[in-house]
Design a protein around this motif. Sequence first.
Motif, mmCIF file in Angstrom:
data_model
loop_
_atom_site.group_PDB
_atom_site.id
_atom_site.type_symbol
_atom_site.label_atom_id
_atom_site.label_comp_id
_atom_site.label_asym_id
_atom_site.label_seq_id
_atom_site.Cartn_x
_atom_site.Cartn_y
_atom_site.Cartn_z
ATOM 1 N N ARG A 114 7.118 -0.133 -2.579
ATOM 2 C CA ARG A 114 6.239 -0.563 -3.679
ATOM 3 C C ARG A 114 5.852 -2.030 -3.516
ATOM 4 O O ARG A 114 4.683 -2.405 -3.707
ATOM 5 N N VAL A 115 6.818 -2.870 -3.163
ATOM 6 C CA VAL A 115 6.531 -4.291 -2.955
ATOM 7 C C VAL A 115 5.600 -4.473 -1.766
ATOM 8 O O VAL A 115 4.631 -5.243 -1.825
ATOM 9 N N LYS A 116 5.880 -3.766 -0.684
ATOM 10 C CA LYS A 116 5.022 -3.879 0.503
ATOM 11 C C LYS A 116 3.586 -3.475 0.166
ATOM 12 O O LYS A 116 2.627 -4.137 0.586
ATOM 13 N N ALA A 117 3.433 -2.404 -0.611
ATOM 14 C CA ALA A 117 2.100 -1.951 -0.986
ATOM 15 C C ALA A 117 1.378 -3.006 -1.821
ATOM 16 O O ALA A 117 0.178 -3.245 -1.646
ATOM 17 N N GLU A 118 2.122 -3.655 -2.705
ATOM 18 C CA GLU A 118 1.527 -4.696 -3.544
ATOM 19 C C GLU A 118 1.071 -5.889 -2.700
ATOM 20 O O GLU A 118 -0.025 -6.423 -2.884
ATOM 21 N N VAL A 119 1.930 -6.293 -1.760
ATOM 22 C CA VAL A 119 1.586 -7.431 -0.906
ATOM 23 C C VAL A 119 0.424 -7.078 0.025
ATOM 24 O O VAL A 119 -0.479 -7.883 0.256
ATOM 25 N N ASP A 120 0.448 -5.867 0.554
ATOM 26 C CA ASP A 120 -0.654 -5.428 1.421
ATOM 27 C C ASP A 120 -1.979 -5.429 0.655
ATOM 28 O O ASP A 120 -3.022 -5.839 1.180
ATOM 29 N N MET A 121 -1.944 -4.957 -0.581
ATOM 30 C CA MET A 121 -3.153 -4.941 -1.396
ATOM 31 C C MET A 121 -3.617 -6.358 -1.707
ATOM 32 O O MET A 121 -4.821 -6.659 -1.667
ATOM 33 N N ALA A 122 -2.657 -7.237 -1.992
ATOM 34 C CA ALA A 122 -3.002 -8.631 -2.252
ATOM 35 C C ALA A 122 -3.696 -9.239 -1.041
ATOM 36 O O ALA A 122 -4.730 -9.913 -1.157
ATOM 37 N N GLU A 123 -3.135 -8.984 0.120
ATOM 38 C CA GLU A 123 -3.725 -9.506 1.343
ATOM 39 C C GLU A 123 -5.136 -8.950 1.552
ATOM 40 O O GLU A 123 -6.052 -9.682 1.929
ATOM 41 N N ALA A 124 -5.303 -7.667 1.292
ATOM 42 C CA ALA A 124 -6.622 -7.042 1.449
ATOM 43 C C ALA A 124 -7.651 -7.660 0.501
ATOM 44 O O ALA A 124 -8.847 -7.707 0.822
ATOM 45 N N ARG A 125 -7.178 -8.155 -0.635
ATOM 46 C CA ARG A 125 -8.076 -8.773 -1.614
ATOM 47 C C ARG A 125 -8.288 -10.262 -1.340
ATOM 48 O O ARG A 125 -9.016 -10.918 -2.076
ATOM 49 N N GLY A 126 -7.637 -10.774 -0.291
ATOM 50 C CA GLY A 126 -7.833 -12.172 0.082
ATOM 51 C C GLY A 126 -6.873 -13.139 -0.568
ATOM 52 O O GLY A 126 -7.109 -14.350 -0.555
ATOM 53 N N VAL A 127 -5.781 -12.636 -1.127
ATOM 54 C CA VAL A 127 -4.770 -13.506 -1.745
ATOM 55 C C VAL A 127 -3.943 -14.156 -0.648
ATOM 56 O O VAL A 127 -3.512 -13.492 0.285
ATOM 57 N N PHE A 128 -3.689 -15.465 -0.780
ATOM 58 C CA PHE A 128 -2.898 -16.139 0.243
ATOM 59 C C PHE A 128 -1.986 -17.221 -0.321
ATOM 60 O O PHE A 128 -1.453 -18.044 0.427
ATOM 61 N N GLY A 129 -1.787 -17.248 -1.626
ATOM 62 C CA GLY A 129 -0.922 -18.269 -2.201
ATOM 63 C C GLY A 129 -0.523 -17.933 -3.618
ATOM 64 O O GLY A 129 -0.912 -16.901 -4.162
ATOM 65 N N SER A 130 0.254 -18.838 -4.221
ATOM 66 C CA SER A 130 0.746 -18.669 -5.585
ATOM 67 C C SER A 130 0.625 -20.004 -6.318
ATOM 68 O O SER A 130 1.149 -21.011 -5.828
ATOM 69 N N PRO A 131 -0.122 -20.020 -7.444
ATOM 70 C CA PRO A 131 -0.762 -18.882 -8.109
ATOM 71 C C PRO A 131 -2.130 -18.571 -7.508
ATOM 72 O O PRO A 131 -2.767 -19.419 -6.893
ATOM 73 N N PHE A 132 -2.548 -17.342 -7.736
ATOM 74 C CA PHE A 132 -3.862 -16.892 -7.272
ATOM 75 C C PHE A 132 -4.425 -15.989 -8.367
ATOM 76 O O PHE A 132 -3.716 -15.141 -8.908
ATOM 77 N N PHE A 133 -5.690 -16.202 -8.687
ATOM 78 C CA PHE A 133 -6.331 -15.450 -9.766
ATOM 79 C C PHE A 133 -7.599 -14.774 -9.237
ATOM 80 O O PHE A 133 -8.335 -15.356 -8.437
ATOM 81 N N ILE A 134 -7.825 -13.565 -9.709
ATOM 82 C CA ILE A 134 -9.062 -12.847 -9.378
ATOM 83 C C ILE A 134 -9.640 -12.296 -10.679
ATOM 84 O O ILE A 134 -8.940 -11.635 -11.456
ATOM 85 N N VAL A 135 -10.905 -12.577 -10.906
ATOM 86 C CA VAL A 135 -11.589 -12.009 -12.066
ATOM 87 C C VAL A 135 -13.010 -11.672 -11.654
ATOM 88 O O VAL A 135 -13.709 -12.486 -11.049
ATOM 89 N N GLU A 136 -13.406 -10.450 -11.929
ATOM 90 C CA GLU A 136 -14.752 -9.978 -11.599
ATOM 91 C C GLU A 136 -15.090 -10.231 -10.129
ATOM 92 O O GLU A 136 -16.215 -10.565 -9.769
ATOM 93 N N GLY A 137 -14.077 -10.075 -9.268
ATOM 94 C CA GLY A 137 -14.274 -10.240 -7.842
ATOM 95 C C GLY A 137 -14.228 -11.677 -7.351
ATOM 96 O O GLY A 137 -14.225 -11.923 -6.136
ATOM 97 N N GLU A 138 -14.188 -12.634 -8.265
ATOM 98 C CA GLU A 138 -14.144 -14.052 -7.888
ATOM 99 C C GLU A 138 -12.692 -14.506 -7.759
ATOM 100 O O GLU A 138 -11.850 -14.201 -8.617
#
Length: 200
Positions: free
Chosen positions: A156-180
């Motif tokens: 479950r954690v791996k899936a969450e991190v993989d999805m985050a990476e696919a969405r372009g997340v690379f740090g903490s904190p990171f926010f996404i709203v309406e694709g931005e």
Amino acid sequence: MSTPIDFYFDFSSPYGYIASQLIDALAARHARSVNWHAIVLDANFQSLERIKIPSSMMRSDYVIRDAERLAAYYGVAYKSPSSLGVNTEQATRVFHAIHDRNPKLGCQFANLVLKAYFVEGRNIAATEELQSLSAELGIETEEFQEAISAPASRARVKAEVDMAEARGVFGSPFFIVEGERFWGNDRMPQLERWLESGPY
């Protein structure tokens, strides 16, 4: 209904902690909800090759002082942990096990863990500390042990991190709203302006 804000954080990130104390109020000012996503940025998390925060950087004099200064600026309670950059995979597993069932309770657990580390100086990499925090929310021992040790929890954690990476997340904190995407505490004013007046 307005699109929620996706909030990504690592339990060992002082910047993620500070953002966690601000993001719900920011969202509420604009009639938005927040989806909390715990991820693992630790270089020791072997299932991930690209999203990594070196422990040496997190323990640098600059980061230690910068986090203290940022918390003071926002009026957030903060005490620099004796050991910055601890492994957070177990905390992340428990978070998702709780949050998938009850998002509100999951966020309460996240806040307990973050404050335990960044205010009380507790070792959130220790299983017994996480169990104690879970018990405060009425989580039974069997449920906690399942979250800690079951292969499905790691997946479950791996899936969450993989999805985050696919969405372009690379740090903490990171926010996404309406694709931005917005990275870091210093982008929160930009995030708020986006919510106030739309894309720019």
